[in-house]
Design a protein around this motif. Structure first.
Motif, PDB file in Angstrom:
ATOM      1  N   LYS A 126       0.830  -1.210   0.000  1.00 36.72           N
ATOM      2  CA  LYS A 126       0.000   0.000   0.000  1.00 36.72           C
ATOM      3  C   LYS A 126       0.863   1.258   0.000  1.00 36.72           C
ATOM      4  O   LYS A 126       0.549   2.242  -0.680  1.00 36.72           O
ATOM      5  CB  LYS A 126      -0.943  -0.014   1.197  1.00 36.72           C
ATOM      6  CG  LYS A 126      -2.070  -1.027   1.096  1.00 36.72           C
ATOM      7  CD  LYS A 126      -2.979  -0.978   2.321  1.00 36.72           C
ATOM      8  CE  LYS A 126      -4.144  -1.943   2.173  1.00 36.72           C
ATOM      9  NZ  LYS A 126      -5.032  -1.943   3.386  1.00 36.72           N
ATOM     10  N   VAL A 127       1.935   1.228   0.780  1.00 39.91           N
ATOM     11  CA  VAL A 127       2.830   2.387   0.842  1.00 39.91           C
ATOM     12  C   VAL A 127       3.468   2.651  -0.520  1.00 39.91           C
ATOM     13  O   VAL A 127       3.525   3.799  -0.997  1.00 39.91           O
ATOM     14  CB  VAL A 127       3.919   2.185   1.926  1.00 39.91           C
ATOM     15  CG1 VAL A 127       5.020   3.224   1.780  1.00 39.91           C
ATOM     16  CG2 VAL A 127       3.306   2.269   3.316  1.00 39.91           C
ATOM     17  N   THR A 128       3.946   1.593  -1.168  1.00 39.49           N
ATOM     18  CA  THR A 128       4.600   1.784  -2.471  1.00 39.49           C
ATOM     19  C   THR A 128       3.598   2.212  -3.533  1.00 39.49           C
ATOM     20  O   THR A 128       3.915   3.046  -4.384  1.00 39.49           O
ATOM     21  CB  THR A 128       5.334   0.506  -2.921  1.00 39.49           C
ATOM     22  OG1 THR A 128       4.416  -0.592  -2.976  1.00 39.49           O
ATOM     23  CG2 THR A 128       6.462   0.163  -1.969  1.00 39.49           C
ATOM     24  N   GLU A 129       2.391   1.655  -3.478  1.00 43.74           N
ATOM     25  CA  GLU A 129       1.366   2.078  -4.435  1.00 43.74           C
ATOM     26  C   GLU A 129       1.039   3.556  -4.238  1.00 43.74           C
ATOM     27  O   GLU A 129       0.934   4.322  -5.218  1.00 43.74           O
ATOM     28  CB  GLU A 129       0.107   1.233  -4.282  1.00 43.74           C
ATOM     29  CG  GLU A 129      -0.976   1.628  -5.280  1.00 43.74           C
ATOM     30  CD  GLU A 129      -2.296   0.931  -5.022  1.00 43.74           C
ATOM     31  OE1 GLU A 129      -2.840   0.319  -5.964  1.00 43.74           O
ATOM     32  OE2 GLU A 129      -2.804   1.013  -3.889  1.00 43.74           O
ATOM     33  N   ALA A 130       0.869   3.966  -2.990  1.00 42.39           N
ATOM     34  CA  ALA A 130       0.554   5.362  -2.712  1.00 42.39           C
ATOM     35  C   ALA A 130       1.669   6.286  -3.185  1.00 42.39           C
ATOM     36  O   ALA A 130       1.408   7.354  -3.778  1.00 42.39           O
ATOM     37  CB  ALA A 130       0.306   5.553  -1.215  1.00 42.39           C
ATOM     38  N   ALA A 131       2.917   5.883  -2.945  1.00 40.08           N
ATOM     39  CA  ALA A 131       4.055   6.699  -3.387  1.00 40.08           C
ATOM     40  C   ALA A 131       4.067   6.818  -4.904  1.00 40.08           C
ATOM     41  O   ALA A 131       4.311   7.904  -5.462  1.00 40.08           O
ATOM     42  CB  ALA A 131       5.357   6.088  -2.878  1.00 40.08           C
ATOM     43  N   TYR A 132       3.804   5.717  -5.590  1.00 38.56           N
ATOM     44  CA  TYR A 132       3.766   5.718  -7.057  1.00 38.56           C
ATOM     45  C   TYR A 132       2.687   6.666  -7.570  1.00 38.56           C
ATOM     46  O   TYR A 132       2.928   7.452  -8.510  1.00 38.56           O
ATOM     47  CB  TYR A 132       3.523   4.295  -7.555  1.00 38.56           C
ATOM     48  CG  TYR A 132       3.438   4.153  -9.056  1.00 38.56           C
ATOM     49  CD1 TYR A 132       4.559   3.832  -9.805  1.00 38.56           C
ATOM     50  CD2 TYR A 132       2.230   4.325  -9.734  1.00 38.56           C
ATOM     51  CE1 TYR A 132       4.493   3.696 -11.185  1.00 38.56           C
ATOM     52  CE2 TYR A 132       2.146   4.204 -11.111  1.00 38.56           C
ATOM     53  CZ  TYR A 132       3.273   3.884 -11.831  1.00 38.56           C
ATOM     54  OH  TYR A 132       3.207   3.753 -13.194  1.00 38.56           O
ATOM     55  N   MET A 133       1.495   6.592  -6.981  1.00 43.75           N
ATOM     56  CA  MET A 133       0.390   7.428  -7.440  1.00 43.75           C
ATOM     57  C   MET A 133       0.677   8.908  -7.212  1.00 43.75           C
ATOM     58  O   MET A 133       0.388   9.753  -8.067  1.00 43.75           O
ATOM     59  CB  MET A 133      -0.909   7.011  -6.741  1.00 43.75           C
ATOM     60  CG  MET A 133      -1.384   5.606  -7.074  1.00 43.75           C
ATOM     61  SD  MET A 133      -1.634   5.357  -8.863  1.00 43.75           S
ATOM     62  CE  MET A 133      -1.926   3.585  -8.916  1.00 43.75           C
ATOM     63  N   VAL A 134       1.248   9.238  -6.079  1.00 45.80           N
ATOM     64  CA  VAL A 134       1.612  10.633  -5.817  1.00 45.80           C
ATOM     65  C   VAL A 134       2.644  11.119  -6.832  1.00 45.80           C
ATOM     66  O   VAL A 134       2.538  12.226  -7.387  1.00 45.80           O
ATOM     67  CB  VAL A 134       2.160  10.802  -4.382  1.00 45.80           C
ATOM     68  CG1 VAL A 134       2.802  12.185  -4.203  1.00 45.80           C
ATOM     69  CG2 VAL A 134       1.045  10.613  -3.358  1.00 45.80           C
ATOM     70  N   MET A 135       3.637  10.289  -7.092  1.00 45.92           N
ATOM     71  CA  MET A 135       4.692  10.674  -8.032  1.00 45.92           C
ATOM     72  C   MET A 135       4.136  10.896  -9.440  1.00 45.92           C
ATOM     73  O   MET A 135       4.471  11.884 -10.108  1.00 45.92           O
ATOM     74  CB  MET A 135       5.788   9.610  -8.053  1.00 45.92           C
ATOM     75  CG  MET A 135       6.591   9.526  -6.762  1.00 45.92           C
ATOM     76  SD  MET A 135       7.727   8.114  -6.724  1.00 45.92           S
ATOM     77  CE  MET A 135       8.991   8.668  -7.873  1.00 45.92           C
ATOM     78  N   THR A 136       3.301   9.965  -9.903  1.00 42.60           N
ATOM     79  CA  THR A 136       2.825  10.052 -11.285  1.00 42.60           C
ATOM     80  C   THR A 136       1.712  11.082 -11.460  1.00 42.60           C
ATOM     81  O   THR A 136       1.607  11.715 -12.516  1.00 42.60           O
ATOM     82  CB  THR A 136       2.333   8.680 -11.774  1.00 42.60           C
ATOM     83  OG1 THR A 136       1.393   8.137 -10.832  1.00 42.60           O
ATOM     84  CG2 THR A 136       3.498   7.717 -11.946  1.00 42.60           C
ATOM     85  N   LYS A 137       0.879  11.249 -10.432  1.00 40.01           N
ATOM     86  CA  LYS A 137      -0.258  12.167 -10.561  1.00 40.01           C
ATOM     87  C   LYS A 137       0.102  13.589 -10.134  1.00 40.01           C
ATOM     88  O   LYS A 137      -0.152  14.560 -10.865  1.00 40.01           O
ATOM     89  CB  LYS A 137      -1.432  11.676  -9.719  1.00 40.01           C
ATOM     90  CG  LYS A 137      -2.141  10.453 -10.267  1.00 40.01           C
ATOM     91  CD  LYS A 137      -3.329  10.088  -9.375  1.00 40.01           C
ATOM     92  CE  LYS A 137      -4.122   8.922  -9.942  1.00 40.01           C
ATOM     93  NZ  LYS A 137      -5.288   8.562  -9.098  1.00 40.01           N
ATOM     94  N   ASP A 138       0.647  13.738  -8.938  1.00 40.06           N
ATOM     95  CA  ASP A 138       0.849  15.065  -8.353  1.00 40.06           C
ATOM     96  C   ASP A 138       2.230  15.650  -8.634  1.00 40.06           C
ATOM     97  O   ASP A 138       2.373  16.873  -8.770  1.00 40.06           O
ATOM     98  CB  ASP A 138       0.630  15.009  -6.833  1.00 40.06           C
ATOM     99  CG  ASP A 138      -0.755  14.507  -6.461  1.00 40.06           C
ATOM    100  OD1 ASP A 138      -1.684  14.719  -7.259  1.00 40.06           O
ATOM    101  OD2 ASP A 138      -0.902  13.886  -5.388  1.00 40.06           O
ATOM    102  N   LEU A 139       3.223  14.812  -8.706  1.00 38.92           N
ATOM    103  CA  LEU A 139       4.588  15.294  -8.874  1.00 38.92           C
ATOM    104  C   LEU A 139       5.084  15.162 -10.309  1.00 38.92           C
ATOM    105  O   LEU A 139       6.261  15.352 -10.587  1.00 38.92           O
ATOM    106  CB  LEU A 139       5.526  14.536  -7.918  1.00 38.92           C
ATOM    107  CG  LEU A 139       5.156  14.646  -6.429  1.00 38.92           C
ATOM    108  CD1 LEU A 139       6.119  13.836  -5.581  1.00 38.92           C
ATOM    109  CD2 LEU A 139       5.143  16.108  -5.978  1.00 38.92           C
ATOM    110  N   VAL A 140       4.161  14.806 -11.196  1.00 43.07           N
ATOM    111  CA  VAL A 140       4.428  14.747 -12.639  1.00 43.07           C
ATOM    112  C   VAL A 140       5.701  13.952 -12.948  1.00 43.07           C
ATOM    113  O   VAL A 140       6.551  14.368 -13.733  1.00 43.07           O
ATOM    114  CB  VAL A 140       4.522  16.167 -13.248  1.00 43.07           C
ATOM    115  CG1 VAL A 140       4.278  16.092 -14.763  1.00 43.07           C
ATOM    116  CG2 VAL A 140       3.522  17.116 -12.634  1.00 43.07           C
ATOM    117  N   THR A 141       5.823  12.819 -12.289  1.00 44.28           N
ATOM    118  CA  THR A 141       6.990  11.964 -12.481  1.00 44.28           C
ATOM    119  C   THR A 141       6.690  10.953 -13.592  1.00 44.28           C
ATOM    120  O   THR A 141       5.652  10.292 -13.565  1.00 44.28           O
ATOM    121  CB  THR A 141       7.323  11.198 -11.184  1.00 44.28           C
ATOM    122  OG1 THR A 141       7.423  12.138 -10.119  1.00 44.28           O
ATOM    123  CG2 THR A 141       8.615  10.423 -11.318  1.00 44.28           C
TER     124      THR A 141
END
Length: 212
Positions: A126-141
Motif C-alpha cells: 500500500k505504501v509503495t502504491e501510494a508513493a507511485y500514485m503521488v509521483m505520477t499524478k501530483d509530482l508529474v513523475t
C-alpha cells in the motif's frame, strides 16, 4: 490495490496432430524413413527420441503461453534465453495511475509468506502504491522513473514462447523441489496445460513433477 493470483494459458496452440506431424517429419528426415509413416507412428517415434535423449527434433515444435506472475518470477524466467522469446508488460510505458488501469496496482502474494507477516507485507504494498500514485499524478513523475518504488511482488503480464526442447529443460529445472515455490507452482501449472494439449512430448515430466 488488488492482490491477484498467478495464472497461465496457452496462446493459439497448434493442433496436436499438426505438431506430431511436423516433429515426425523432422525425425524421419534424419533416417530417410518417410515410408514407415502410418497411424500412430508419430507418437511412437517421438517417444523413442525422448527415451534416447535425442531432443533436437523437438525444436521444430513451439508453444506460446500468457503468464500472469510477479516481477521476481519474471527475473528468473528470463534467464532461460535459448530458444525463448518474451514480450513483457513494460513498467516504463504503462502508467498505473491512468483510468484504464483503475488507478490501481496489482500485487501477487509470495508463496511461503508467514501469516504473522501478511499485514506487514500488505502495508508495504500500500505504501509503495501510494508513493507511485503521488509521483505520477501530483509530482508529474514519468512512469519510467516512478516504477523504481515498486516491489518485486508487483504483478506483470508475460507472453513467452519456446520450442518444446527448451520447455522440457525449463520444466526439469523449475518444477524441481529445489526451485522457489512461486516459479515452481507456475511452471507445474504450465506443464499440466502442455501435457493436456501435447501429451507425448511431456508425459514423462508430467508423471515426475505433477501427477505424483
Amino acid at each position: 490495490m488488488q492482490i491477484i493470483k498467478p495464472s497461465v494459458e496457452l496462446v493459439n496452440p497448434v493442433p496436436y496432430k499438426q505438431m506430431l506431424n511436423t516433429v515426425e517429419l523432422a525425425i524421419r528426415n534424419c533416417y530417410q524413413s518417410y515410408d514407415k509413416m502410418k497411424d500412430g507412428s508419430d507418437e511412437a517415434i517421438i517417444k523413442g527420441c525422448i527415451a534416447r535423449q535425442h531432443f533436437s527434433p523437438l525444436e521444430f515444435g513451439s508453444v506460446a503461453v500468457h503468464l500472469i506472475t510477479d516481477r521476481a518470477v519474471l527475473a528468473q524466467l528470463t534467464r532461460h534465453r535459448i530458444g525463448t522469446s518474451f514480450c513483457v508488460s513494460s513498467q516504463r510505458y504503462v502508467n498505473y495511475s491512468k483510468d484504464k488501469f483503475g488507478s490501481s496496482i496489482d500485487f501477487i502474494e509470495p508463496e511461503g509468506l508467514p501469516d504473522e507477516a501478511y499485514d506487514n507485507w500488505v502495508g508495504a504494498c500500500k505504501v509503495t502504491e501510494a508513493a507511485y500514485m503521488v509521483m505520477t499524478k501530483d509530482l508529474v513523475t514519468p512512469a519510467e522513473v516512478a516504477r523504481s518504488v515498486l516491489p518485486n511482488c508487483t504483478a506483470t503480464s508475460i507472453y513467452m514462447n519456446a520450442n518444446i526442447r527448451e520447455w522440457r529443460h525449463i520444466f526439469s529445472l523449475r518444477c524441481d523441489s529445489h526451485s522457489q515455490r512461486d516459479i515452481r507452482n507456475l511452471m507445474k501449472a504450465t506443464l499440466k496445460l502442455m501435457y493436456e494439449q501435447y501429451p507425448v512430448f511431456f508425459e514423462d515430466l508430467y508423471e515426475k513433477y505433477v501427477k505424483n
